[in-house]
Design an enzyme around this catalytic site. Structure first.
Site, PDB file in Angstrom:
ATOM      1  N   THR A   1      -9.300  -0.366  -9.927  1.00 41.55           N
ATOM      2  CA  THR A   1      -8.491  -1.331  -9.093  1.00 41.55           C
ATOM      3  C   THR A   1      -8.630  -2.502 -10.163  1.00 41.55           C
ATOM      4  O   THR A   1      -9.588  -2.657 -10.989  1.00 41.55           O
ATOM      5  CB  THR A   1      -9.004  -1.753  -7.933  1.00 41.55           C
ATOM      6  OG1 THR A   1      -8.965  -0.753  -6.981  1.00 41.55           O
ATOM      7  CG2 THR A   1      -8.209  -3.055  -7.067  1.00 41.55           C
TER       8      THR A   1
ATOM      9  N   ARG B   1       0.738  -1.076  -0.061  1.00 41.65           N
ATOM     10  CA  ARG B   1       0.029   0.121   0.128  1.00 41.65           C
ATOM     11  C   ARG B   1       0.938   1.030   0.013  1.00 41.65           C
ATOM     12  O   ARG B   1       2.001   1.248   0.646  1.00 41.65           O
ATOM     13  CB  ARG B   1      -0.678   0.100   1.191  1.00 41.65           C
ATOM     14  CG  ARG B   1      -1.972   0.869   1.317  1.00 41.65           C
ATOM     15  CD  ARG B   1      -2.950   0.915   0.190  1.00 41.65           C
ATOM     16  NE  ARG B   1      -4.223   1.654   0.636  1.00 41.65           N
ATOM     17  CZ  ARG B   1      -5.255   2.101  -0.091  1.00 41.65           C
ATOM     18  NH1 ARG B   1      -4.978   1.698  -1.513  1.00 41.65           N
ATOM     19  NH2 ARG B   1      -6.149   2.555   0.090  1.00 41.65           N
TER      20      ARG B   1
ATOM     21  N   GLY C   1     -13.323  -2.719  -7.273  1.00 42.08           N
ATOM     22  CA  GLY C   1     -14.664  -2.039  -6.962  1.00 42.08           C
ATOM     23  C   GLY C   1     -14.699  -1.153  -5.897  1.00 42.08           C
ATOM     24  O   GLY C   1     -15.956  -1.035  -5.324  1.00 42.08           O
ATOM     25  N   GLY C   2     -13.658  -0.391  -5.338  1.00 41.47           N
ATOM     26  CA  GLY C   2     -13.686   0.403  -4.292  1.00 41.47           C
ATOM     27  C   GLY C   2     -14.245  -0.045  -2.856  1.00 41.47           C
ATOM     28  O   GLY C   2     -13.987  -1.442  -2.795  1.00 41.47           O
TER      29      GLY C   2
ATOM     30  N   GLN D   1      -4.014   7.570  -4.581  1.00 42.07           N
ATOM     31  CA  GLN D   1      -4.190   6.703  -3.204  1.00 42.07           C
ATOM     32  C   GLN D   1      -4.630   7.788  -2.081  1.00 42.07           C
ATOM     33  O   GLN D   1      -5.339   7.129  -1.100  1.00 42.07           O
ATOM     34  CB  GLN D   1      -3.123   5.680  -3.044  1.00 42.07           C
ATOM     35  CG  GLN D   1      -3.978   4.292  -2.631  1.00 42.07           C
ATOM     36  CD  GLN D   1      -4.827   3.558  -3.710  1.00 42.07           C
ATOM     37  OE1 GLN D   1      -5.858   3.420  -3.722  1.00 42.07           O
ATOM     38  NE2 GLN D   1      -4.055   3.124  -4.534  1.00 42.07           N
TER      39      GLN D   1
ATOM     40  N   SER E   1      -7.977   0.731   3.008  1.00 38.20           N
ATOM     41  CA  SER E   1      -8.265   0.094   1.942  1.00 38.20           C
ATOM     42  C   SER E   1      -9.446  -1.160   1.831  1.00 38.20           C
ATOM     43  O   SER E   1      -9.504  -1.467   3.052  1.00 38.20           O
ATOM     44  CB  SER E   1      -6.906  -0.745   1.203  1.00 38.20           C
ATOM     45  OG  SER E   1      -7.587  -1.199  -0.039  1.00 38.20           O
TER      46      SER E   1
ATOM     47  N   ASP F   1      -7.880   7.932  -0.248  1.00 40.69           N
ATOM     48  CA  ASP F   1      -8.624   6.825   0.694  1.00 40.69           C
ATOM     49  C   ASP F   1      -8.323   7.055   2.097  1.00 40.69           C
ATOM     50  O   ASP F   1      -8.953   6.639   2.999  1.00 40.69           O
ATOM     51  CB  ASP F   1      -7.980   5.459   0.417  1.00 40.69           C
ATOM     52  CG  ASP F   1      -8.585   4.748  -0.788  1.00 40.69           C
ATOM     53  OD1 ASP F   1      -9.530   5.339  -1.334  1.00 40.69           O
ATOM     54  OD2 ASP F   1      -8.182   3.886  -1.066  1.00 40.69           O
TER      55      ASP F   1
END
Length: 592
Positions: free
Chosen positions: A407, A113, A494-495, A444, A471, A447
């Protein structure tokens, strides 16, 4: 084995075969990418090894590595490099990833990440008055880009489990980047839809013609800049990316955005470290399910959903002729409400923020989940309140992250007993809409929660220097409880809906006895502790009315999953791998 030159010419044909309906479909603004059609797919069987990825060219690259004697990790690296080229809207070397790997010895979780810059603080996505900025301001530009993690993570996994030379794994992507690949229907549709990408002059010159129109389906798109970048990484290892020209180019791109510059520096990139963490494993009936730990929320949330459904048994409510039942949807979405309530309150980067009380074990405690399951009645609870796991000692505010990553997902099993599930992302479609050295930069950092605190206290997932944003990525491996033999490898893009997509496949295979392709193809359903979300046109009006009568606030829209899965089966006394790919995207399965 097919030659790459042949593959480049046949990409459009392959994509058309597997996704014939690519008109843009209505998608709510919280979806990371537009939906681009649904085309039924048949699963595929193999006996030695198998791979599946979101684009046929990526699948072929992974398949080639396995044919050459490579491991599942080798295949994953080759697939990721090709995805960087052919699916730039979804993932790439400018982004991050979570990877689950298992062999006969152990189950491992790798954290690739992204991290926040050293100069970032909790006000990163707030205006001068401390109010959260808009989604567009947050996403587009340099402000949202974190230090990329996927290459360091893949390097770490390769050192432990690679069988082929690092350099070999880059050759399919290098050749495709240099010779060109045919623009797929999905890439073309996303280029037509996106309104920010063409503002970046580098991306505009690459993805669009002189009139500003997106490259058409079948156009042979060449990326010599990416070919150069990948050659340097193939020769010099991940250091070639993290230290030197490429890192400096990334930092300069981030800092030079004309309206929204960012804080990421070459030193932030050079200092990035991938981590191996303890996987989140829990028993569900006769299986053990393992997923990614924080900063991913996926492993915990899915384990909570399954733990709740152990007490509210969903297995009797199987689909009838492919049609989901009202009771099955009710139980699934109520379990999701409870899990998402805890996720949104507690889960963040545990290097910075502790989980409640005794951590993962408290959130997955059987007694605690039994209490949560008891909250499910005949009527929908609408919005669930977060729970209080045993020995909880902290109180956090409510998260306000955008949390809608664009993603991709890939799976692999090799001939040596290795299995892999990997979810990889640049966050939004085309990330920060910034292209450098042939690849897209992530956004990113959006998020993180845009707010840093509320009346209940500081928000666990607030921005902090060096921290990893929470995430929903949920790469998942399932094993027989007693034998520890692999049962299933799966995951999805898909979030924040990823958790529901993957949980659907687990329920479909484990509880309802479907094969993995059937489970992937089931209508997508779920709740993220708000409305009950149903895939448009896939649930009968009678069932919808039954749900409404039970208090469900229904939202129907195109749910754009991208599930891949490989399942171990025994057919006529022989071991068989059976793979499935999502009919909503271009993915395919290959194996021998």
């Amino acid at each position: 084995m097919l030659r790459l030159k042949t593959l480049a010419l046949s990409a459009a044909v392959l994509a058309a075969l597997h996704a014939p309906s690519y008109a843009q479909r209505a998608t709510p603004d919280h979806a990371p990418e537009i939906a681009t059609g649904y085309a039924e797919k048949a699963g595929k069987s193999a006996h030695k090894f198998m791979v599946a990825a979101a684009n046929p060219l990526a699948t072929q690259a992974g398949y080639q590595m396995l044919k050459q004697g490579g491991s599942a990790v080798d295949a994953a690296i080759a697939m990721q490099m090709v995805l960087t080229l052919v699916e730039p809207q979804s993932s790439g070397i400018g982004g991050g990833s979570f990877l689950m790997y298992a062999d006969a010895k152990r189950v491992q979780s790798y954290d690739g990440r992204e991290t926040a810059p050293a100069a970032a603080d909790e006000h990163l996505f707030q205006d001068k008055d401390g109010k959260p900025v808009s989604r567009e301001v947050g996403v587009v530009g340099g402000r949202s880009t974190g230090a990329p993690g996927v290459l360091r993570m893949l390097e770490l996994a390769h050192k432990q489990h690679g069988r082929l030379p690092w350099k070999t794994l880059f050759q399919p992507a290098i050749k495709l980047a240099a010779d060109g690949f045919a623009v797929s229907p999905r890439l073309n549709a996303l280029l037509s839809w996106d309104k920010f990408l063409s503002r970046d002059p580098v991306a505009r010159a690459y993805f669009f013609d002189e009139q500003g129109k997106p490259r058409p389906v079948g156009y042979l798109l060449k990326n010599p800049e990416l070919a150069r970048t990948l050659r340097e990484i193939a020769d010099g290892g991940a250091d070639a990316f993290y230290k030197g020209r490429i890192a400096s180019d990334i930092a300069a791109k981030v800092a030079s955005h004309p309206t929204n510059p960012g804080l990421l520096t070459a030193a932030d990139i050079a200092g990035y470290q991938a981590k191996e963490r303890d996987p989140v494993c829990s028993d569900y009936k006769k299986w053990t399910v393992c997923g990614a730990p924080p900063p991913s929320s996926g492993g915990i949330a899915i384990a909570q959903m399954l733990g709740i459904l152990e007490y509210k048994d969903i297995s009797p409510y199987k689909p009838v002729n492919g049609e989901l039942t009202a009771e099955g949807i009710h139980l699934f979405t109520e379990a999701g409400r409870l899990a998402y309530a805890d996720r949104n309150r507690y889960v963040a980067d545990t290097d910075f923020v502790p989980l409640p009380g005794k951590g993962v074990s408290a959130m997955l405690d059987k007694g605690y989940l039994k209490q949560r399951a008891a909250l499910i009645g005949q009527q929908s609870m609408g919005k669930a309140k977060y729970g209080t796991p045993d020995t909880m000692q902290v109180a956090w505010g409510a998260d306000t992250a955008i949390d809608k990553p664009s993603t991709s997902h890939l799976v692999a099993v090799d001939a040596y007993g290795g299995s892999l599930s990997m979810t990889t992302s640049v966050e939004d479609a085309f990330g920060a809409r910034q292209m450098v050295d042939g690849f897209m930069l992530n956004n990113q950092l959006t998020d993180f929660s845009f707010d840093s605190q509320d009346a209940d206290g500081p928000i666990a997932n607030r921005v902090q220097a060096g921290k990893r944003p929470r995430s929903a990525m949920s790469p998942t491996l399932v094993f027989e409880k007693g034998t520890h033999k692999l049962v299933l490898a799966t995951g999805s893009p898909g979030g924040s809906t990823i958790i529901n997509y993957v949980a659907k496949v687990l329920v479909g295979t484990l509880d309802w006895g479907l094969d993995v392709q059937q489970a992937i193809s089931l209508p997508n359903i779920g709740s993220r502790n708000g409305p009950t979300e149903l895939e448009a046109g896939r649930v009968s009006r009678a069932v919808v009315e039954q749900l409404k009568a039970r208090g469900h606030d229904i939202r129907e829209y195109d749910q754009n999953s991208g599930l891949q899965g490989i399942q171990r089966r025994v057919v006529n006394g022989k071991l068989e791998w059976f793979g499935g790919a999502d009919p909503r995207r271009e993915g395919v399965v290959l194996g021998d």
